[in-house]
Scaffold this motif. Structure first.
Motif: not given
Length: 178
Positions: A17, A21-22
């Motif tokens: 995750k 996300e990054q």
């Protein structure tokens, strides 16, 4: 005692995750692979399993060996694993992370076990059929097992396709004994 994969999964999901996300899934894959390679080293294994080594020394040594291959989040993962005495599950975390990443990328790993070394055309044909069946890109790993007598055994995730002579003989023997 819980299965290693059950313990490793939340760590892998968290890393996945965060990486998603990054937009750094490839970096996470690289970091986890490197950290797993370090932890699998025979000397490091002995050090990790030595009951005389305190957690702070293990953490310092491990992070020093990894050097700049781990970013801040990767280092934090190692710190948490050391703190909770879970360094032994690092390979399982890496494996679960790679499964999540492959699923996200639309690829599946397939293990093709053949009785004899298949030609490149046979492997290509099998891969294209598997891609059609599963609707995803297939990354194939081919191994040879002469005990199959003839044919193939294919493992994709939880699916096993046994088209080997040995498998057919075992099915026949089971049917006749029932």
């Amino acid at each position: 005692m819980a299965e290693i994969s059950t313990i490793a999964r939340p760590y892998a999901v968290a890393a996945y995750k965060l990486g998603k996300e990054q937009k750094s899934l490839a970096k996470w894959s690289e970091m986890l692979g490197f950290a797993t390679a370090v932890s699998n080293d025979a000397q490091m294994q002995a050090y990790i399993q030595d009951p005389k080594v305190v957690a702070t020394d293990l953490q310092t040594t491990f992070l020093k060996v990894c050097g700049d291959k781990l970013n801040e989040q990767g280092q934090n993962l190692i710190k948490v694993l050391v703190e909770y005495n879970r360094m032994s599950i690092l390979p399982a975390i890496t494996s679960a992370f790679e499964e999540l990443k492959a699923l996200d990328e639309g690829t599946l790993d397939a293990q093709i076990i053949a009785a004899a070394t298949p030609s490149a055309a046979e492997v290509s044909d099998l891969v294209s059929r598997l891609e059609a069946k599963f609707g995803k890109k297939i990354e194939a790993n081919v191994t040879v097992d002469a005990e199959l007598i003839g044919g193939f055994k294919i493992i994709v995730g939880d699916t096993v396709i046994d088209a080997s002579v040995k498998g057919q003989l075992q099915n026949l023997a089971y049917t006749l004994s029932a």
